[in-house]
Scaffold this active site. Structure first.
Site, PDB file in Angstrom:
ATOM      1  N   GLU A  83      34.852  65.288  61.773  1.00 11.42           N
ATOM      2  CA  GLU A  83      35.879  66.114  62.143  1.00 11.42           C
ATOM      3  C   GLU A  83      36.865  66.789  61.401  1.00 11.42           C
ATOM      4  OE1 GLU A  83      38.055  63.161  64.928  1.00 11.42           O
ATOM      5  OE2 GLU A  83      36.183  62.787  65.933  1.00 11.42           O
ATOM      6  N   HIS A  98      38.699  65.612  70.147  1.00 14.07           N
ATOM      7  CA  HIS A  98      39.455  63.956  69.906  1.00 14.07           C
ATOM      8  C   HIS A  98      40.424  63.318  70.799  1.00 14.07           C
ATOM      9  CE1 HIS A  98      38.578  60.669  67.143  1.00 14.07           C
ATOM     10  NE2 HIS A  98      39.037  59.746  68.607  1.00 14.07           N
TER      11      HIS A  98
HETATM   12  P1  NAI Z   1      36.473  47.609  73.203  1.00 17.31           P
HETATM   13  O1  NAI Z   1      36.245  46.898  72.123  1.00 17.31           O
HETATM   14  O2  NAI Z   1      38.281  47.492  74.546  1.00 17.31           O
HETATM   15  O3  NAI Z   1      35.123  47.323  73.880  1.00 17.31           O
HETATM   16  C1  NAI Z   1      33.948  48.274  73.193  1.00 17.31           C
HETATM   17  C2  NAI Z   1      32.892  47.554  73.670  1.00 17.31           C
HETATM   18  O4  NAI Z   1      31.902  47.885  72.953  1.00 17.31           O
HETATM   19  C3  NAI Z   1      32.660  46.046  73.455  1.00 17.31           C
HETATM   20  O5  NAI Z   1      32.697  45.229  74.608  1.00 17.31           O
HETATM   21  C4  NAI Z   1      31.892  45.837  72.932  1.00 17.31           C
HETATM   22  O6  NAI Z   1      31.520  44.446  73.219  1.00 17.31           O
HETATM   23  C5  NAI Z   1      30.620  47.019  72.959  1.00 17.31           C
HETATM   24  N1  NAI Z   1      29.633  46.443  72.222  1.00 17.31           N
HETATM   25  C6  NAI Z   1      29.704  46.879  70.643  1.00 17.31           C
HETATM   26  N2  NAI Z   1      28.690  46.819  69.777  1.00 17.31           N
HETATM   27  C7  NAI Z   1      28.088  47.325  71.071  1.00 17.31           C
HETATM   28  C8  NAI Z   1      26.686  47.992  70.842  1.00 17.31           C
HETATM   29  N3  NAI Z   1      25.779  47.995  69.843  1.00 17.31           N
HETATM   30  N4  NAI Z   1      25.794  47.980  72.383  1.00 17.31           N
HETATM   31  C9  NAI Z   1      26.546  48.403  73.628  1.00 17.31           C
HETATM   32  N5  NAI Z   1      28.034  47.225  73.389  1.00 17.31           N
HETATM   33  C10 NAI Z   1      28.690  46.796  72.100  1.00 17.31           C
HETATM   34  O7  NAI Z   1      36.969  49.194  72.350  1.00 17.31           O
HETATM   35  P2  NAI Z   1      37.905  50.005  73.990  1.00 17.31           P
HETATM   36  O8  NAI Z   1      39.294  50.120  73.831  1.00 17.31           O
HETATM   37  O9  NAI Z   1      36.950  49.821  74.853  1.00 17.31           O
HETATM   38  O10 NAI Z   1      36.777  51.549  72.789  1.00 17.31           O
HETATM   39  C11 NAI Z   1      36.113  52.010  72.988  1.00 17.31           C
HETATM   40  C12 NAI Z   1      35.850  53.043  71.742  1.00 17.31           C
HETATM   41  O11 NAI Z   1      36.213  54.340  72.820  1.00 17.31           O
HETATM   42  C13 NAI Z   1      35.878  53.132  70.372  1.00 17.31           C
HETATM   43  O12 NAI Z   1      35.003  53.035  69.478  1.00 17.31           O
HETATM   44  C14 NAI Z   1      36.957  53.499  70.311  1.00 17.31           C
HETATM   45  O13 NAI Z   1      37.059  53.965  69.035  1.00 17.31           O
HETATM   46  C15 NAI Z   1      37.016  54.882  71.128  1.00 17.31           C
HETATM   47  N6  NAI Z   1      38.402  55.365  71.894  1.00 17.31           N
HETATM   48  C16 NAI Z   1      38.644  56.726  71.733  1.00 17.31           C
HETATM   49  C17 NAI Z   1      39.631  57.651  71.735  1.00 17.31           C
HETATM   50  C18 NAI Z   1      39.626  59.339  72.237  1.00 17.31           C
HETATM   51  O14 NAI Z   1      40.433  59.832  71.435  1.00 17.31           O
HETATM   52  N7  NAI Z   1      38.142  59.524  71.762  1.00 17.31           N
HETATM   53  C19 NAI Z   1      40.723  57.028  72.431  1.00 17.31           C
HETATM   54  C20 NAI Z   1      40.857  55.197  72.085  1.00 17.31           C
HETATM   55  C21 NAI Z   1      39.284  54.513  72.176  1.00 17.31           C
END
Ligand code: NAI
Length: 417
Positions: free
Chosen positions: A269, A292
């Site tokens: 990015e 993003h």
């Molecule tokens: P979270 O931590 O609440 O949820 C992530 C989930 O993924 C957890 O339930 C975890 O057990 C699961 N997980 C981990 N490894 C895995 C795998 N190998 N296979 C299947 N499931 C797996 O995180 P949240 O807040 O839901 O964020 C999710 C993603 O979104 C993160 O990567 C975060 O960086 C990204 N994000 C992106 C934003 C954007 O602006 N596009 C803004 C906020 C978050």
């Protein structure tokens, strides 16, 4: 929060840089703190001079709080990162100085979930291409290749904060929801968990990724996984750029196996606004690209301000470190004891110390020698730092504070009353 602090609230100096949402100013002022704001990101020298005078420093992602800045900020009690990441702060050094750092990892959950639903619909209707055609003056009214999302299956990979919100919203749109997570998660509504990624890829009309960037998720969606997706299905990645092999995705899109994709995050990015963005996905049909911004809404900024302020105010007023990213987390009640009809307010001593063997016994023997009256003790440690909180009789507090300050392993002592 109405608790008094040993330090008059009107003398607590809060410095907020990088145009932090005005809600933060309101909340700190309502506490009676002094608030100083700055619109842009200060350069290193300016940040150092602002931090030197601050009790609470609030930054976003563009202010680097280095070891040098921390060393030159003796009054600094705590730092708020009004964003998700804390890489811009020397958090380990801050811990060694007894300065908790707070952030807001989940306040933009809803914003990402809403964008995901918009993209699921946008891909099913070819909205990106249609709007580009109209901007070019081309009128192509046709239903071919356009679909409702109702009745379609969304496969959510990662059923955490965002994934589970997407699940709720997708069901409200009439979609069937499948999800896969490595941790057992309770399904919301009629969503159904599947046993593995393969099953999810084979059964979904749209696959949406919501996993963190880990070694396990790096390249999680590559050539083989894309081939497993249904012909004519869509992929959404609003998680992290490392999760999808974009060259393999470009090939799958060109072949027509994948009918469209929406991406908000990329392996490379641009660092700053105005820097050039390049990707093998540019110019391909039915591909929605966003810079993003999944979590970037005014509502999310306000929610971040409320969340981080709440944590900072609790630390200043009560000593709680719940949600801190760099020090042991201790959730504390207000310092009030009800003794029959009498309400007693003990003084609260907050003590950060080096976590080496023998410190606690030194503290306890000092307190025992003084015959001091302690109504509550809370303790959490990390590898190198411990945080002890003592609620003590007001008549003993100052003497205990002085004795604790003399213990060589003490990093910082503060008293609240
Ligand atoms: P979270 O931590 O609440 O949820 C992530 C989930 O993924 C957890 O339930 C975890 O057990 C699961 N997980 C981990 N490894 C895995 C795998 N190998 N296979 C299947 N499931 C797996 O995180 P949240 O807040 O839901 O964020 C999710 C993603 O979104 C993160 O990567 C975060 O960086 C990204 N994000 C992106 C934003 C954007 O602006 N596009 C803004 C906020 C978050």
């Amino acid at each position: 929060m109405s608790s008094k602090t040993s330090f008059p609230k009107a003398k607590i100096n809060v410095v907020l840089v990088e145009s932090i949402h005005p809600r933060a100013v309101e909340l700190f002022k309502a506490e009676g703190f002094q608030v100083q704001t700055m619109a842009g990101a200060p350069d290193a020298r300016k940040l150092a001079s602002l931090a030197a005078d601050a009790h609470v420093l609030g930054i976003r992602s563009k202010s680097d709080v280095t070891r040098e800045i921390l060393d030159a900020a003796p009054k600094l009690l705590t730092i708020g990162a009004f964003c998700i990441g804390t890489n811009q702060i020397a958090t380990d050094h801050a811990r060694k100085k007894g300065v908790p750092v707070f952030n807001s990892p989940f306040s933009n959950t809803r914003s990402v979930a809403e964008l995901t639903i918009a993209e699921a619909i946008g891909l099913h209707r070819g909205l990106g291409d249609k709007t580009m055609q109209m901007h070019r003056g081309e009128w192509d009214k046709s239903a071919a290749g356009s679909h409702e999302v109702r009745g379609r299956t969304i496969g959510i990979v990662g059923y955490g904060h965002i994934g589970s919100q997407v699940s709720v919203l997708a069901e409200a749109m009439g979609m069937r929801v499948l999800f896969f997570d490595i941790v057992p998660k309770m399904a919301l509504g009629n969503a159904r968990s599947v046993r593995g990624l393969k099953e999810l890829l084979e059964a979904s009309d749209v696959v949406s990724l919501h996993v963190p960037a880990t070694r396990q998720t790096e390249g999680m969606i590559g050539k083989a996984e894309l081939a497993r997706m249904k012909k004519g299905s869509y992929l959404i990645n609003n998680a992290r750029g490392s999760v999808v092999d974009v060259d393999a995705l470009a090939a799958a899109l060109k072949s027509g196996h994948v009918a469209g994709a929406a991406l908000d995050v990329f392996p490379d990015e641009p660092a700053a606004k105005g820097d050039r963005f390049t990707s093998p996905l540019q110019g391909l049909a039915n591909v929605l690209l966003t810079p993003h911004v999944g979590g970037s809404t005014e509502e999310a900024q306000e929610a971040i301000a409320e969340d981080v302020c709440d944590k900072l105010i609790k630390f200043v007023n009560v000593g709680s470190t719940g949600g801190a990213v760099n020090v042991p987390e201790v959730e504390l009640p207000e310092q009030i004891i009800r003794d029959g009809t009498r309400t007693v307010r003990p003084h609260r001593i907050l003590h950060f110390h080096k976590n080496v063997p023998g410190v606690l016994s030194k503290m306890h023997s000092l307190i025992a020698q003084m015959n001091a009256n302690i109504s509550a003790e809370y303790l959490r440690t990390s590898d190198d730092v411990g945080y002890v909180v003592l609620d003590v009789d007001p008549s003993d507090a100052e003497a205990i504070r002085r004795k604790l300050a003399d213990i060589p392993e003490t990093i910082r002592v503060r008293v609240l009353w």
